[in-house]
Design a protein around this motif. Structure first.
Motif, short mmCIF file in Angstrom:
data_model
loop_
_atom_site.label_atom_id
_atom_site.label_comp_id
_atom_site.label_asym_id
_atom_site.label_seq_id
_atom_site.Cartn_x
_atom_site.Cartn_y
_atom_site.Cartn_z
N ASN A 86 0.87 -1.18 0.00
CA ASN A 86 0.00 0.00 0.00
C ASN A 86 0.90 1.23 0.00
N GLU A 87 0.31 2.41 -0.01
CA GLU A 87 1.12 3.62 -0.13
C GLU A 87 2.04 3.80 1.06
N LEU A 88 1.55 3.47 2.27
CA LEU A 88 2.38 3.62 3.47
C LEU A 88 3.59 2.70 3.41
N ILE A 89 3.36 1.43 3.06
CA ILE A 89 4.46 0.47 2.95
C ILE A 89 5.44 0.92 1.87
N VAL A 91 6.16 3.88 0.92
CA VAL A 91 6.96 5.02 1.36
C VAL A 91 8.03 4.60 2.36
N TRP A 92 7.64 3.73 3.33
CA TRP A 92 8.55 3.40 4.42
C TRP A 92 9.46 2.21 4.13
N GLU A 93 9.01 1.25 3.36
CA GLU A 93 9.79 0.03 3.15
C GLU A 93 10.13 -0.22 1.68
N GLY A 94 9.41 0.41 0.78
CA GLY A 94 9.53 0.07 -0.63
C GLY A 94 8.43 -0.90 -1.00
N GLU A 95 8.06 -0.92 -2.24
CA GLU A 95 6.96 -1.76 -2.67
C GLU A 95 7.31 -3.25 -2.55
N LYS A 96 6.30 -4.05 -2.30
CA LYS A 96 6.44 -5.50 -2.24
C LYS A 96 6.10 -6.09 -3.61
N LEU A 97 6.24 -7.41 -3.72
CA LEU A 97 5.92 -8.06 -4.98
C LEU A 97 4.45 -7.85 -5.35
N THR A 98 4.21 -7.56 -6.61
CA THR A 98 2.84 -7.57 -7.11
C THR A 98 2.42 -9.01 -7.35
N VAL A 111 -2.45 -16.42 -7.30
CA VAL A 111 -1.80 -15.59 -6.28
C VAL A 111 -2.84 -14.69 -5.63
N TYR A 112 -2.88 -14.73 -4.30
CA TYR A 112 -3.77 -13.85 -3.52
C TYR A 112 -2.92 -13.06 -2.53
N TRP A 113 -3.57 -12.11 -1.86
CA TRP A 113 -2.90 -11.39 -0.77
C TRP A 113 -3.01 -12.19 0.52
N THR A 114 -2.03 -12.03 1.38
CA THR A 114 -2.00 -12.80 2.63
C THR A 114 -3.24 -12.55 3.48
N HIS A 115 -3.78 -11.34 3.48
CA HIS A 115 -4.96 -11.07 4.31
C HIS A 115 -6.21 -11.81 3.80
N GLN A 116 -6.14 -12.41 2.61
CA GLN A 116 -7.25 -13.19 2.06
C GLN A 116 -7.14 -14.67 2.41
N PHE A 117 -6.10 -15.04 3.14
CA PHE A 117 -5.79 -16.46 3.33
C PHE A 117 -6.96 -17.26 3.89
N GLU A 118 -7.55 -16.84 4.99
CA GLU A 118 -8.58 -17.64 5.64
C GLU A 118 -9.78 -17.88 4.73
#
Length: 429
Positions: A86-89, A91-98, A111-118
């Motif tokens: 996200n925009e915060l990440i 700015v502070w860490e650099g973008e993660k893998l799309t 491929v899904y996002w981790t918050h979709q796991f359950e």
């Protein structure tokens, strides 16, 4: 990542090999490692779970892999979950893998996002009969820290108590012990970077230098060649420090007349190398130092010749021990009478050579493998005999990385100087 993208065919093949070992209607779940805290709001550098990396190539936190080869819906047979940026990440860490980058890295199409796991996982778990979860079953593991994988075992049992659980670790030990050609190429690159560091040191080491200065020279050379740095905590041990097997303080002055034991090597793309050399601080071995050095070198060559297909771990170490006995007798350190009276569980030679000669090498420095399986093509072992004479303040160890093939072995560090004459020549030219 500092390293170029790894061909995703490696990870596709690794998952395919794993699938052939699973029971019918099985499910595999693997978690990335945690980011470990230090103090206040600090954290350690991230180090990916090597099992997860082996199966996906994803070098990022908060990653989950699910494999369910017999799932009725093809899209749920391999599923990768990534941390959504996200925009915060950003700015502070650099973008993660799309998600697209995740597909390209791993070869996994779903491929899904981790918050979709359950939500997604409920579509998968009830189609499985046997569930493979991961634990650290390395025989040297002695960590009190609970891993993300270990926490998930507890969580899974609470949520799905009627599923049959299986151990993933024995399968990973079997698979990872045999290296793919792509893995061997990455390990060779790590060895080549290590060579550059060692050759740099041969021009740098002299009496009065500090052990930590040598560490700094190595780190500089490793990082400038796209390594993240040391593959393990470096041992830079001069004089009597060389008799401390895991000396890592690296704080002493290297004095004229000392032998400097260097157990230092680079990683590359998470794959390790493991080198040990012993060099004279002033560029010339004394006669006694040279005698001990040559004895270790003879044991090294003898042991290396035994790292062949079909040999067995315990038998190999017994034979290496016999060679070491002969060398220690020649050096006047033990006698035939000592051998005749020795404790079979702690032979006389162990006083001066207390550790093993070899270990598996790969994504972990003490890599996964089963000592009760005979050596086979694709295994990579260290070869590292040593003699440590505490009463003389002299310790010498030599170590290279050896790939076993169908018709012999290949020394991945054959281009790194090891003969005493060559080391002295390079230090004095």
């Amino acid at each position: 990542m500092r390293y170029p993208a790894i061909d995703k065919s490696l990870f596709i093949e690794n998952r395919s090999r794993l699938a052939t070992l699973l029971k019918p209607h099985s499910l595999v779940i693997l978690q990335s490692n945690d980011i470990m805290p230090t103090n206040a709001d600090g954290s350690m550098g991230f180090r990916q779970s090597t099992d997860l990396f082996y199966l996906t190539g994803v070098d990022q936190e908060e990653t989950i892999l699910v494999i369910c080869p017999n799932h009725p819906d093809e899209k749920f047979r391999e599923v990768l979950f990534l941390r959504e940026t996200n925009e915060l990440i950003a700015v502070w860490e650099g973008e993660k893998l799309t998600r697209e980058q995740g597909r390209e890295t791993s070869g996994i199409q779903t491929v899904y996002w981790t918050h979709q796991f359950e939500n997604i996982f409920r579509n998968i778990v009830f189609e499985a009969e046997s569930v493979y979860l991961n634990t650290n079953e390395h025989t040297r593991n002695d960590s009190p820290v609970q891993t993300r994988d270990a926490r998930y075992v507890i969580e899974f049992k609470e949520r799905y108590p009627l599923h049959s659980l299986c151990r993933l670790a024995p399968l990973m030990h079997q698979l990872r012990a045999v290296k793919h050609p792509i893995e061997i190429a990455l390990m060779q690159k790590a060895c080549d970077i290590t060579r550059l560091g060692f050759e740099r040191l041969l021009k740098f080491v002299k009496p009065g230098i500090q052990e930590y200065e040598i560490e700094a020279e190595l780190l500089h050379e490793f990082i400038r060649n796209r390594s993240k740095g040391f593959a393990y905590q470096p041992i830079i041990a001069s004089g009597a420090n060389a008799c401390v097997l895991h000396y890592i303080q690296n704080s002493r002055t290297c004095n004229d007349g000392d032998v400097l034991l260097l157990d230092v090597a680079a990683e590359f793309a998470n794959y390790g190398s493991d080198l040990t050399r012993s060099i004279p601080v002033n560029g010339r071995f004394t006669k006694r130092q040279r005698d001990v050095y040559d004895a270790v070198l003879r044991v090294f060559y003898a042991a290396k010749n035994m790292l062949v297909t079909g040999n067995l771990w315990d038998e190999y170490h017994v034979e290496v021990g016999k060679v070491m006995e002969s060398e220690l007798i020649g050096l006047g350190l033990i006698t035939k009478d000592d051998i005749a009276k020795q404790d079979p569980d702690w032979p006389a030679y162990k006083k001066y050579f207390p550790h093993g000669t070899s270990h598996f090498l790969g994504l972990d420095i003490h890599d996964l493998g089963n000592k009760y399986r005979r050596f086979e093509p694709g295994n990579v072992f260290t070869c590292e005999p040593g003699i440590y004479i505490r009463e003389e303040g002299l310790g010498i160890r030599l170590e290279n990385n050896i790939l076993i093939t169908a018709d012999g072995n290949i020394d991945l560090m054959a281009n790194i100087p090891i003969e005493a004459e060559e080391i002295e020549y390079l230090m004095n030219r």
